[in-house]
Design an enzyme around this catalytic site. Structure first.
Site, PDB file in Angstrom:
ATOM      1  N   SER A   1       0.874  -1.184   0.000  1.00 55.58           N
ATOM      2  CA  SER A   1       0.000   0.000   0.000  1.00 55.58           C
ATOM      3  C   SER A   1       0.906   1.226   0.000  1.00 55.58           C
ATOM      4  O   SER A   1       2.090   1.124   0.367  1.00 55.58           O
ATOM      5  CB  SER A   1      -0.855  -0.005   1.271  1.00 55.58           C
ATOM      6  OG  SER A   1      -1.482   1.245   1.473  1.00 55.58           O
TER       7      SER A   1
ATOM      8  N   TYR B   1      -1.952  -0.939  10.522  1.00 55.54           N
ATOM      9  CA  TYR B   1      -1.970  -1.214   9.079  1.00 55.54           C
ATOM     10  C   TYR B   1      -0.721  -0.629   8.423  1.00 55.54           C
ATOM     11  O   TYR B   1      -0.061  -1.298   7.616  1.00 55.54           O
ATOM     12  CB  TYR B   1      -3.246  -0.593   8.494  1.00 55.54           C
ATOM     13  CG  TYR B   1      -3.474  -0.836   7.011  1.00 55.54           C
ATOM     14  CD1 TYR B   1      -4.035  -2.020   6.558  1.00 55.54           C
ATOM     15  CD2 TYR B   1      -3.140   0.128   6.062  1.00 55.54           C
ATOM     16  CE1 TYR B   1      -4.261  -2.251   5.204  1.00 55.54           C
ATOM     17  CE2 TYR B   1      -3.362  -0.085   4.707  1.00 55.54           C
ATOM     18  CZ  TYR B   1      -3.924  -1.269   4.283  1.00 55.54           C
ATOM     19  OH  TYR B   1      -4.143  -1.481   2.937  1.00 55.54           O
TER      20      TYR B   1
HETATM   21  N1  LIG Z   1      -8.669  -0.715  -1.372  1.00 52.11           N
HETATM   22  C1  LIG Z   1      -7.642   0.085  -1.196  1.00 52.11           C
HETATM   23  O1  LIG Z   1      -7.771   1.317  -1.235  1.00 52.11           O
HETATM   24  C2  LIG Z   1      -6.273  -0.480  -0.969  1.00 52.11           C
HETATM   25  C3  LIG Z   1      -5.189   0.395  -1.045  1.00 52.11           C
HETATM   26  C4  LIG Z   1      -3.909  -0.092  -0.849  1.00 52.11           C
HETATM   27  C5  LIG Z   1      -3.725  -1.438  -0.603  1.00 52.11           C
HETATM   28  N2  LIG Z   1      -4.800  -2.262  -0.511  1.00 52.11           N
HETATM   29  C6  LIG Z   1      -4.534  -3.676  -0.239  1.00 52.11           C
HETATM   30  O2  LIG Z   1      -5.050  -4.458  -1.293  1.00 52.11           O
HETATM   31  C7  LIG Z   1      -5.374  -5.756  -0.828  1.00 52.11           C
HETATM   32  C8  LIG Z   1      -6.791  -6.109  -1.275  1.00 52.11           C
HETATM   33  O3  LIG Z   1      -7.693  -5.202  -0.676  1.00 52.11           O
HETATM   34  P1  LIG Z   1      -9.126  -4.841  -1.282  1.00 52.11           P
HETATM   35  O4  LIG Z   1      -9.272  -3.382  -1.175  1.00 52.11           O
HETATM   36  O5  LIG Z   1      -9.317  -5.521  -2.584  1.00 52.11           O
HETATM   37  O6  LIG Z   1     -10.040  -5.453  -0.111  1.00 52.11           O
HETATM   38  P2  LIG Z   1     -11.231  -6.514  -0.135  1.00 52.11           P
HETATM   39  O7  LIG Z   1     -11.734  -6.527   1.260  1.00 52.11           O
HETATM   40  O8  LIG Z   1     -12.172  -6.239  -1.256  1.00 52.11           O
HETATM   41  O9  LIG Z   1     -10.477  -7.877  -0.473  1.00 52.11           O
HETATM   42  C9  LIG Z   1      -9.659  -8.554   0.445  1.00 52.11           C
HETATM   43  C10 LIG Z   1      -9.861 -10.044   0.256  1.00 52.11           C
HETATM   44  O10 LIG Z   1      -8.977 -10.726   1.169  1.00 52.11           O
HETATM   45  C11 LIG Z   1      -9.707 -11.812   1.725  1.00 52.11           C
HETATM   46  N3  LIG Z   1      -9.118 -12.171   3.031  1.00 52.11           N
HETATM   47  C12 LIG Z   1      -9.197 -11.488   4.193  1.00 52.11           C
HETATM   48  N4  LIG Z   1      -8.570 -12.164   5.179  1.00 52.11           N
HETATM   49  C13 LIG Z   1      -8.117 -13.320   4.615  1.00 52.11           C
HETATM   50  C14 LIG Z   1      -7.395 -14.432   5.122  1.00 52.11           C
HETATM   51  N5  LIG Z   1      -7.056 -14.520   6.419  1.00 52.11           N
HETATM   52  N6  LIG Z   1      -7.055 -15.423   4.266  1.00 52.11           N
HETATM   53  C15 LIG Z   1      -7.415 -15.368   2.963  1.00 52.11           C
HETATM   54  N7  LIG Z   1      -8.120 -14.334   2.425  1.00 52.11           N
HETATM   55  C16 LIG Z   1      -8.452 -13.329   3.256  1.00 52.11           C
HETATM   56  C17 LIG Z   1     -11.121 -11.304   1.874  1.00 52.11           C
HETATM   57  O11 LIG Z   1     -12.059 -12.362   2.007  1.00 52.11           O
HETATM   58  C18 LIG Z   1     -11.292 -10.509   0.584  1.00 52.11           C
HETATM   59  O12 LIG Z   1     -11.791 -11.323  -0.469  1.00 52.11           O
HETATM   60  C19 LIG Z   1      -5.180  -5.721   0.689  1.00 52.11           C
HETATM   61  O13 LIG Z   1      -3.936  -6.282   1.023  1.00 52.11           O
HETATM   62  C20 LIG Z   1      -5.206  -4.231   0.998  1.00 52.11           C
HETATM   63  O14 LIG Z   1      -4.507  -3.917   2.177  1.00 52.11           O
HETATM   64  C21 LIG Z   1      -6.074  -1.827  -0.705  1.00 52.11           C
END
Ligand SMILES: NC(=O)c1ccc[n+]([C@@H]2O[C@H](COP(=O)([O-])OP(=O)(O)OC[C@H]3O[C@@H](n4cnc5c(N)ncnc54)[C@H](O)[C@@H]3O)[C@@H](O)[C@H]2O)c1
Length: 257
Positions: free
Chosen positions: A146, A161
């Site tokens: 991130s 985080y």
């Molecule tokens: N959305 C944002 O703005 C953003 C920005 C920077 C980084 N990220 C990172 O991107 C990644 C995806 O996030 P997203 O926004 O798509 O969120 P999201 O909540 O849509 O997707 C996350 C997925 O991870 C799965 N998950 C959670 N815990 C788990 C576990 N213990 N084992 C296996 N699967 C698990 C969830 O079921 C979900 O399908 C994350 O690592 C997040 O930190 C997101």
């Protein structure tokens, strides 16, 4: 299917039931990869598989909790059984554990919950993926960190985080160096805000608004999930053959300030 960047590659994507992971599975399939969709959310994972198949791609679901070493080991074994090898691993599963308070108010439970998935979960994945990739003498890992892995964010609630994501960048650099001569590349993407359930949850909790989020980015908007998937696909491909150890910001110039 006619692909280019990732033709015939065997890919594994964690957290692919929704958001960035689901979008990345589709991007990978469009680029010709066969995709294992891993998640704890079975319904969402199977939906992603159906979406990949609907565009003519090949995918399979495996239920795996990245906090459990045995499940992660089996997830890698499933990929090898299904597609013969593991070319590209994308460690994307993550949770937002915000809402617990400012730094001095954050509970131990909240800190541990963030670290267990966001940092140790990535570590378990890398450990088992690297074992397979060492045996193959090839492979690429992309960790989804991130912008919070590169800089602090001027918002309360998010210190665990931020610390966990800085840790993911650290794991990325350490592994890139250790496996630099083993045919294995290890990189990270560092997205700015992406419109997914995670961001919607933060908005619902009153931690951010859409307008504020867009204003954080000099380009004046947040990212769409496929824009992160395309960066991951490029890093995973031979087009990035000399790129390893890179935490790549995909953030509309947010960290260029
Ligand atoms: N959305 C944002 O703005 C953003 C920005 C920077 C980084 N990220 C990172 O991107 C990644 C995806 O996030 P997203 O926004 O798509 O969120 P999201 O909540 O849509 O997707 C996350 C997925 O991870 C799965 N998950 C959670 N815990 C788990 C576990 N213990 N084992 C296996 N699967 C698990 C969830 O079921 C979900 O399908 C994350 O690592 C997040 O930190 C997101």
């Amino acid at each position: 299917m006619a692909g280019s960047l990732l033709d015939g590659r065997a890919a594994l994507i964690t957290g692919a039931a929704s958001g960035i992971g689901a979008a990345t599975a589709l991007v990978f399939a469009r680029h010709g990869a066969k995709v294992v969709v891993a998640d704890i959310n079975e319904e969402g994972g199977r939906r992603t598989v159906a979406e990949v198949e609907a565009i003519g791609g090949e995918a399979a679901f495996v239920r795996a909790d990245v906090r459990r070493s045995g499940e992660v080991r089996d997830m890698v074994a499933f990929t090898v059984e299904r597609f013969g090898r593991l070319d590209c691993a994308v460690n994307n599963a993550g949770v937002d554990t915000a809402g617990d308070g400012r730094f001095h108010e954050v509970s131990e439970e909240s800190f541990d919950a963030s670290f267990e998935v966001n940092l140790k979960g990535v570590w378990w994945c890398m450990k088992h993926e690297l074992a397979q990739m060492v045996a193959q003498c090839s492979g690429s890992i992309v960790n989804v960190a991130s912008v919070a892995g590169l800089v602090g964010i001027e918002a309360p609630f998010v210190s665990p985080y931020i610390a966990a994501k800085h840790g993911v960048v650290g794991l990325t650099k350490a592994a890139a160096l250790e496996y630099a001569t083993s045919g294995i590349r290890v990189n990270a993407v560092c997205p700015g805000a992406v419109r997914t359930q995670m961001v919607d949850d933060l908005i619902e909790q009153g931690i951010m608004t859409l307008e504020q989020t867009a204003a954080y980015h000099p380009v004046g908007r947040y990212a769409n999930p496929p824009e992160i998937g395309e960066a991951i696909a490029w890093l995973s491909s031979d087009a990035a053959s000399f790129v390893t150890g890179l935490p790549m910001a995909v953030d509309g110039a947010m960290t260029a300030r």
